[in-house]
Design a protein around this motif. Structure first.
Motif, PDB file in Angstrom:
ATOM      1  N   LEU A  74      14.898  43.931  99.157  1.00 34.96           N
ATOM      2  CA  LEU A  74      13.758  42.996  98.936  1.00 34.96           C
ATOM      3  C   LEU A  74      12.930  42.734 100.303  1.00 34.96           C
ATOM      4  N   SER A  75      13.844  42.740 101.584  1.00 35.09           N
ATOM      5  CA  SER A  75      13.023  42.639 102.781  1.00 35.09           C
ATOM      6  C   SER A  75      12.147  43.911 103.234  1.00 35.09           C
ATOM      7  N   ALA A  76      12.565  45.007 102.962  1.00 35.55           N
ATOM      8  CA  ALA A  76      11.749  46.228 102.938  1.00 35.55           C
ATOM      9  C   ALA A  76      10.551  46.000 102.059  1.00 35.55           C
ATOM     10  N   ASP A  77      10.590  45.893 100.859  1.00 38.22           N
ATOM     11  CA  ASP A  77       9.480  45.788  99.983  1.00 38.22           C
ATOM     12  C   ASP A  77       8.366  44.656 100.390  1.00 38.22           C
ATOM     13  N   HIS A  78       9.110  43.438 100.921  1.00 37.91           N
ATOM     14  CA  HIS A  78       8.309  42.475 101.442  1.00 37.91           C
ATOM     15  C   HIS A  78       7.265  43.035 102.618  1.00 37.91           C
ATOM     16  N   CYS A  79       8.129  43.629 103.496  1.00 40.97           N
ATOM     17  CA  CYS A  79       7.382  43.847 104.787  1.00 40.97           C
ATOM     18  C   CYS A  79       6.380  45.203 104.629  1.00 40.97           C
ATOM     19  N   THR A  80       6.654  45.922 103.735  1.00 35.85           N
ATOM     20  CA  THR A  80       5.927  47.106 103.443  1.00 35.85           C
ATOM     21  C   THR A  80       4.661  46.571 102.950  1.00 35.85           C
ATOM     22  N   ALA A  81       4.719  45.547 101.936  1.00 37.12           N
ATOM     23  CA  ALA A  81       3.347  45.003 101.379  1.00 37.12           C
ATOM     24  C   ALA A  81       2.594  44.279 102.339  1.00 37.12           C
ATOM     25  N   LYS A  82       3.128  43.663 103.398  1.00 38.35           N
ATOM     26  CA  LYS A  82       2.630  42.932 104.456  1.00 38.35           C
ATOM     27  C   LYS A  82       2.244  43.821 105.587  1.00 38.35           C
ATOM     28  N   GLN A  83       2.655  44.754 105.626  1.00 38.30           N
ATOM     29  CA  GLN A  83       2.360  45.758 106.653  1.00 38.30           C
ATOM     30  C   GLN A  83       2.943  45.249 108.049  1.00 38.30           C
ATOM     31  N   ILE A  84       4.187  44.870 107.980  1.00 35.74           N
ATOM     32  CA  ILE A  84       4.871  44.322 109.092  1.00 35.74           C
ATOM     33  C   ILE A  84       5.935  45.384 109.300  1.00 35.74           C
TER      34      ILE A  84
END
Length: 226
Positions: A74-84
């Motif tokens: 979930l964290s990886a998906d969120h950061c990938t989407a936000k480009q963080i």
């Protein structure tokens, strides 16, 4: 010869799966919903809370109790989407085998590329860095908490050990103190539990304690800032 008890899948109230560990006598996630617990306690109350009032292009997370990998996904998906850029370290003394991870069905909750690269690179004995994409870097440490050593400090700590009733050694002063030693000043520590003893330990370590709304089935959870 006796057969050792084996892990098995349990469907939780929100339709997502968790895994029961018979040696510990507990599920990896809440029976009230594995997905909703991970989203509420760790993603929303931990990572998103930390990022909410900051403009950053990189964040580091330490997870105590990597387990099924759901919090990471979930964290990886969120950061990938936000480009963080996400630098994620997961400690797990008893890593699950690949087939158990693949059968969780967590591909339904994250983007296909994140799921595919995670399952392709996941190995129970993996110790080292794996890059899922240009934004997500995962380091897994298949060791006990007190055996974990690093010179790095982290922005966010997910403390997702089994409950103190079943794993009391993970919740004592030594274990919590060792964990907090890896948290940056201003960093955030989150866990699903909230007990008087845990609050006392964290306050003694110089952390500011906050009672936050708990996941479904729990009135409160704990968030601490160093």
């Amino acid at each position: 010869m006796t057969n050792e008890p084996v892990n098995y899948f349990v469907e939780t109230a929100d339709g997502s799966k968790t895994i029961y560990n018979p040696q510990v006598g507990e599920n990896y996630h809440s029976r009230n919903g594995a997905l909703q617990e991970s989203e509420h306690v760790f993603l929303n109350s931990g990572l998103r809370y930390f990022l909410a009032d900051r403009t950053v292009d990189e964040v580091s997370v330490l997870e105590v109790g990597f387990g099924t990998g759901l919090n990471f996904l979930l964290s990886a998906d969120h950061c990938t989407a936000k480009q963080i850029k996400l630098r994620y370290t997961g400690i797990e003394a008893y890593p699950l085998i690949e087939s158990m991870i693949i059968q969780t069905g967590y591909d339904a909750y994250v983007s296909p590329p994140v799921w595919q690269t995670f399952t392709e690179q996941y190995k129970p004995s993996l110790k080292g860095m794996a890059s899922l994409n240009p934004f997500v870097h995962l380091y897994t440490a298949p060791v006990g908490l007190l055996e974990f050593r690093t010179d790095k400090q982290f922005d966010v700590i997910y403390f997702d050990a089994f409950a103190s009733a079943n794993q009391p050694e993970m919740w004592n002063e030594e274990a919590i103190g060792h964990t907090i030693s890896f948290l940056k000043p201003g960093g955030v520590f989150v866990t699903y539990a909230i007990t008087g003893n845990l609050k006392r330990i964290l306050k003694a370590l110089g952390c500011k304690i906050e009672k936050a709304p708990g996941a479904l089935g729990k009135r409160e959870m704990l968030r601490a800032t160093r």
